[in-house]
Design a protein around this motif. Structure first.
Motif, PDB file in Angstrom:
ATOM      1  N   SER A 158      37.337  93.952  47.158  1.00  0.00           N
ATOM      2  CA  SER A 158      36.301  94.745  46.496  1.00  0.00           C
ATOM      3  C   SER A 158      35.149  95.100  47.431  1.00  0.00           C
ATOM      4  CB  SER A 158      35.779  93.945  45.297  1.00  0.00           C
ATOM      5  OG  SER A 158      34.822  94.670  44.602  1.00  0.00           O
ATOM      6  N   GLY A 159      34.703  96.345  47.322  1.00  0.00           N
ATOM      7  CA  GLY A 159      33.531  96.803  48.067  1.00  0.00           C
ATOM      8  C   GLY A 159      33.766  97.093  49.528  1.00  0.00           C
ATOM      9  N   SER A 160      35.002  97.061  49.984  1.00  0.00           N
ATOM     10  CA  SER A 160      35.288  97.313  51.402  1.00  0.00           C
ATOM     11  C   SER A 160      35.282  98.806  51.716  1.00  0.00           C
ATOM     12  CB  SER A 160      36.633  96.707  51.795  1.00  0.00           C
ATOM     13  OG  SER A 160      36.572  95.301  51.707  1.00  0.00           O
ATOM     14  N   VAL A 161      35.022  99.120  52.987  1.00  0.00           N
ATOM     15  CA  VAL A 161      34.993 100.499  53.470  1.00  0.00           C
ATOM     16  C   VAL A 161      35.967 100.614  54.636  1.00  0.00           C
ATOM     17  CG1 VAL A 161      33.583 102.301  54.527  1.00  0.00           C
ATOM     18  CG2 VAL A 161      32.599 100.834  52.752  1.00  0.00           C
ATOM     19  N   ILE A 162      36.845 101.611  54.565  1.00  0.00           N
ATOM     20  CA  ILE A 162      37.826 101.869  55.623  1.00  0.00           C
ATOM     21  C   ILE A 162      37.509 103.236  56.208  1.00  0.00           C
ATOM     22  CG2 ILE A 162      40.271 102.183  56.130  1.00  0.00           C
ATOM     23  CD1 ILE A 162      40.790 100.324  53.668  1.00  0.00           C
ATOM     24  N   LEU A 163      37.317 103.276  57.547  1.00  0.00           N
ATOM     25  CA  LEU A 163      36.886 104.501  58.221  1.00  0.00           C
ATOM     26  C   LEU A 163      38.057 105.282  58.811  1.00  0.00           C
ATOM     27  CD1 LEU A 163      33.615 103.228  59.933  1.00  0.00           C
ATOM     28  CD2 LEU A 163      33.869 104.494  57.788  1.00  0.00           C
ATOM     29  N   PRO A 164      37.828 106.557  59.169  1.00  0.00           N
ATOM     30  CA  PRO A 164      38.903 107.399  59.695  1.00  0.00           C
ATOM     31  C   PRO A 164      39.591 106.808  60.916  1.00  0.00           C
ATOM     32  CG  PRO A 164      36.961 108.725  59.209  1.00  0.00           C
ATOM     33  CD  PRO A 164      36.558 107.281  59.056  1.00  0.00           C
ATOM     34  N   GLY A 165      40.904 107.042  60.999  1.00  0.00           N
ATOM     35  CA  GLY A 165      41.682 106.646  62.162  1.00  0.00           C
ATOM     36  C   GLY A 165      42.233 105.239  62.110  1.00  0.00           C
ATOM     37  N   VAL A 166      41.982 104.518  61.045  1.00  0.00           N
ATOM     38  CA  VAL A 166      42.396 103.119  60.956  1.00  0.00           C
ATOM     39  C   VAL A 166      43.843 103.005  60.478  1.00  0.00           C
ATOM     40  CG1 VAL A 166      42.038 100.995  59.610  1.00  0.00           C
ATOM     41  CG2 VAL A 166      40.095 102.152  60.642  1.00  0.00           C
ATOM     42  N   ILE A 167      44.561 102.062  61.078  1.00  0.00           N
ATOM     43  CA  ILE A 167      45.888 101.651  60.603  1.00  0.00           C
ATOM     44  C   ILE A 167      45.774 100.194  60.183  1.00  0.00           C
ATOM     45  CG2 ILE A 167      48.285 101.187  61.245  1.00  0.00           C
ATOM     46  CD1 ILE A 167      48.004 103.464  63.330  1.00  0.00           C
ATOM     47  N   ILE A 168      46.080  99.935  58.915  1.00  0.00           N
ATOM     48  CA  ILE A 168      46.148  98.563  58.426  1.00  0.00           C
ATOM     49  C   ILE A 168      47.630  98.270  58.243  1.00  0.00           C
ATOM     50  CG2 ILE A 168      45.466  96.931  56.634  1.00  0.00           C
ATOM     51  CD1 ILE A 168      43.021  98.657  56.081  1.00  0.00           C
ATOM     52  N   ALA A 169      48.180  97.440  59.127  1.00  0.00           N
ATOM     53  CA  ALA A 169      49.626  97.222  59.177  1.00  0.00           C
ATOM     54  C   ALA A 169      50.106  96.396  57.986  1.00  0.00           C
ATOM     55  CB  ALA A 169      49.996  96.548  60.498  1.00  0.00           C
ATOM     56  N   ASP A 170      51.424  96.413  57.781  1.00  0.00           N
ATOM     57  CA  ASP A 170      52.045  95.732  56.648  1.00  0.00           C
ATOM     58  C   ASP A 170      51.524  94.308  56.476  1.00  0.00           C
ATOM     59  OD1 ASP A 170      53.600  98.003  56.428  1.00  0.00           O
ATOM     60  OD2 ASP A 170      55.485  97.027  56.968  1.00  0.00           O
ATOM     61  N   ILE A 173      31.466  92.459  58.566  1.00  0.00           N
ATOM     62  CA  ILE A 173      30.874  93.750  58.909  1.00  0.00           C
ATOM     63  C   ILE A 173      30.387  93.679  60.352  1.00  0.00           C
ATOM     64  CG2 ILE A 173      29.069  95.412  58.340  1.00  0.00           C
ATOM     65  CD1 ILE A 173      29.056  94.266  55.502  1.00  0.00           C
ATOM     66  N   PRO A 174      31.108  94.277  61.303  1.00  0.00           N
ATOM     67  CA  PRO A 174      32.435  94.862  61.135  1.00  0.00           C
ATOM     68  C   PRO A 174      33.479  93.758  60.957  1.00  0.00           C
ATOM     69  CG  PRO A 174      31.834  94.892  63.447  1.00  0.00           C
ATOM     70  CD  PRO A 174      30.634  94.366  62.694  1.00  0.00           C
ATOM     71  N   ALA A 175      34.624  94.114  60.394  1.00  0.00           N
ATOM     72  CA  ALA A 175      35.664  93.122  60.114  1.00  0.00           C
ATOM     73  C   ALA A 175      36.225  92.542  61.395  1.00  0.00           C
ATOM     74  CB  ALA A 175      36.770  93.756  59.284  1.00  0.00           C
ATOM     75  N   LEU A 208      33.957  95.975  56.496  1.00  0.00           N
ATOM     76  CA  LEU A 208      33.941  97.299  57.112  1.00  0.00           C
ATOM     77  C   LEU A 208      35.071  97.359  58.129  1.00  0.00           C
ATOM     78  CD1 LEU A 208      32.661 100.071  57.700  1.00  0.00           C
ATOM     79  CD2 LEU A 208      31.175  98.915  59.354  1.00  0.00           C
ATOM     80  N   ILE A 209      36.061  98.198  57.845  1.00  0.00           N
ATOM     81  CA  ILE A 209      37.226  98.311  58.724  1.00  0.00           C
ATOM     82  C   ILE A 209      37.055  99.547  59.607  1.00  0.00           C
ATOM     83  CG2 ILE A 209      39.736  98.457  58.846  1.00  0.00           C
ATOM     84  CD1 ILE A 209      38.735  95.874  57.572  1.00  0.00           C
ATOM     85  N   GLN A 210      36.752  99.306  60.883  1.00  0.00           N
ATOM     86  CA  GLN A 210      36.572 100.372  61.870  1.00  0.00           C
ATOM     87  C   GLN A 210      37.733 100.452  62.844  1.00  0.00           C
ATOM     88  OE1 GLN A 210      32.798  98.497  63.228  1.00  0.00           O
ATOM     89  NE2 GLN A 210      31.993 100.581  63.087  1.00  0.00           N
ATOM     90  N   LYS A 211      38.505  99.354  62.951  1.00  0.00           N
ATOM     91  CA  LYS A 211      39.601  99.256  63.918  1.00  0.00           C
ATOM     92  C   LYS A 211      40.869  98.829  63.198  1.00  0.00           C
ATOM     93  CE  LYS A 211      36.500  98.034  67.689  1.00  0.00           C
ATOM     94  NZ  LYS A 211      36.098  97.032  68.659  1.00  0.00           N
ATOM     95  N   ASP A 212      41.998  99.058  63.859  1.00  0.00           N
ATOM     96  CA  ASP A 212      43.290  98.705  63.281  1.00  0.00           C
ATOM     97  C   ASP A 212      43.374  97.213  62.964  1.00  0.00           C
ATOM     98  OD1 ASP A 212      43.879 101.339  63.754  1.00  0.00           O
ATOM     99  OD2 ASP A 212      45.316 100.951  65.364  1.00  0.00           O
ATOM    100  N   CYS A 213      44.156  96.899  61.947  1.00  0.00           N
ATOM    101  CA  CYS A 213      44.411  95.519  61.537  1.00  0.00           C
ATOM    102  C   CYS A 213      45.897  95.238  61.731  1.00  0.00           C
ATOM    103  CB  CYS A 213      44.030  95.311  60.079  1.00  0.00           C
ATOM    104  SG  CYS A 213      42.296  95.612  59.712  1.00  0.00           S
ATOM    105  N   LYS A 214      46.222  94.138  62.395  1.00  0.00           N
ATOM    106  CA  LYS A 214      47.629  93.836  62.683  1.00  0.00           C
ATOM    107  C   LYS A 214      48.338  93.293  61.447  1.00  0.00           C
ATOM    108  CE  LYS A 214      47.280  89.100  64.341  1.00  0.00           C
ATOM    109  NZ  LYS A 214      47.654  88.156  65.378  1.00  0.00           N
ATOM    110  N   ALA A 215      49.662  93.352  61.494  1.00  0.00           N
ATOM    111  CA  ALA A 215      50.479  92.924  60.367  1.00  0.00           C
ATOM    112  C   ALA A 215      50.202  91.472  60.013  1.00  0.00           C
ATOM    113  CB  ALA A 215      51.963  93.106  60.691  1.00  0.00           C
ATOM    114  N   PHE A 216      50.056  91.213  58.739  1.00  0.00           N
ATOM    115  CA  PHE A 216      49.852  89.886  58.173  1.00  0.00           C
ATOM    116  C   PHE A 216      48.654  89.153  58.752  1.00  0.00           C
ATOM    117  CE2 PHE A 216      54.051  90.993  56.822  1.00  0.00           C
ATOM    118  CZ  PHE A 216      54.056  90.556  55.510  1.00  0.00           C
TER     119      PHE A 216
END
Length: 194
Positions: free
Chosen positions: A129-141, A164-166, A150-158
């Motif tokens: 809840s309340g999170s923000v995802i910015l352009p260009g981000v990949i949140i993997a499986d 803030i920033p995450a 705050l998601i500014q960069k890619d997040c790896k799988a699992f």
């Protein structure tokens, strides 16, 4: 929550609509021709889906909770089994905050520096809840995003991410992959019984 009828959903002009789609009559959809909805999708009250040229693609078995928004010119993809908690904002477009350009959509584009970039959210991702995802981000499986992140960069799988920033916190369990197999096997068995 009042749900739109199938006839009403089909009349809205979505690019495609699967089965068992539950859309609140209080949610807002813009540029429906660029929005694809899979099967077993629920979108709750006061959500806003505003598709740009890239469109919005929503997979199967997805819940988008109250007050969430998916907005921008880039493509936004939510893969199967995603859970978008309340008040999550996913942007595929963002103004330039440096002061080098003017901002807001009422100013002609030649005076602004809007960034447009695709956002991809993989299977089994949960966004708190309340999170923000910015352009260009990949949140993997299988990644998990904690509330108010705050998601500014890619997040790896699992991976589990929060802040803030995450930042990466720890690995997420993968038990859900076995549960997915059991779920799908049960669906297939039920279909054969019919």
């Amino acid at each position: 929550m009042a749900i739109l009828s199938r006839a009403k959903i089909e009349s809205m002009g979505f690019a495609s609509v699967g089965e068992n789609v539950m859309l609140s009559d209080k949610a807002s959809f813009y540029n429906c021709a660029k929005i694809s909805l899979g099967s077993n999708v629920r979108i709750d009250d006061f959500c806003v889906l505003s598709a740009g040229n890239g469109g919005i693609t929503i997979g199967n078995y997805i819940h988008i909770a109250v007050f969430s928004s998916l907005i921008g010119a880039g493509k936004i993809t939510l893969s199967d089994y995603c859970n978008i908690s309340s008040r999550v904002s996913i942007y595929s477009s963002s103004d330039d905050y440096t002061g080098s350009t003017m901002t807001n959509p009422m100013v002609p584009a030649q005076y602004t520096g809007v960034k447009h970039d695709d956002v991809f959210i993989g299977k089994h991702v949960i966004v708190g809840s309340g999170s923000v995802i910015l352009p260009g981000v990949i949140i993997a499986d299988g990644a998990a995003v904690g509330a108010l992140s705050l998601i500014q960069k890619d997040c790896k799988a699992f991976g589990t991410y929060a802040g803030i920033p995450a930042k990466f916190i720890k690995e997420r369990k993968r038990n859900l992959l076995e549960l997915e197999k059991a779920f799908l096997a049960n669906l297939n068995n039920d279909a054969e019984d019919d």
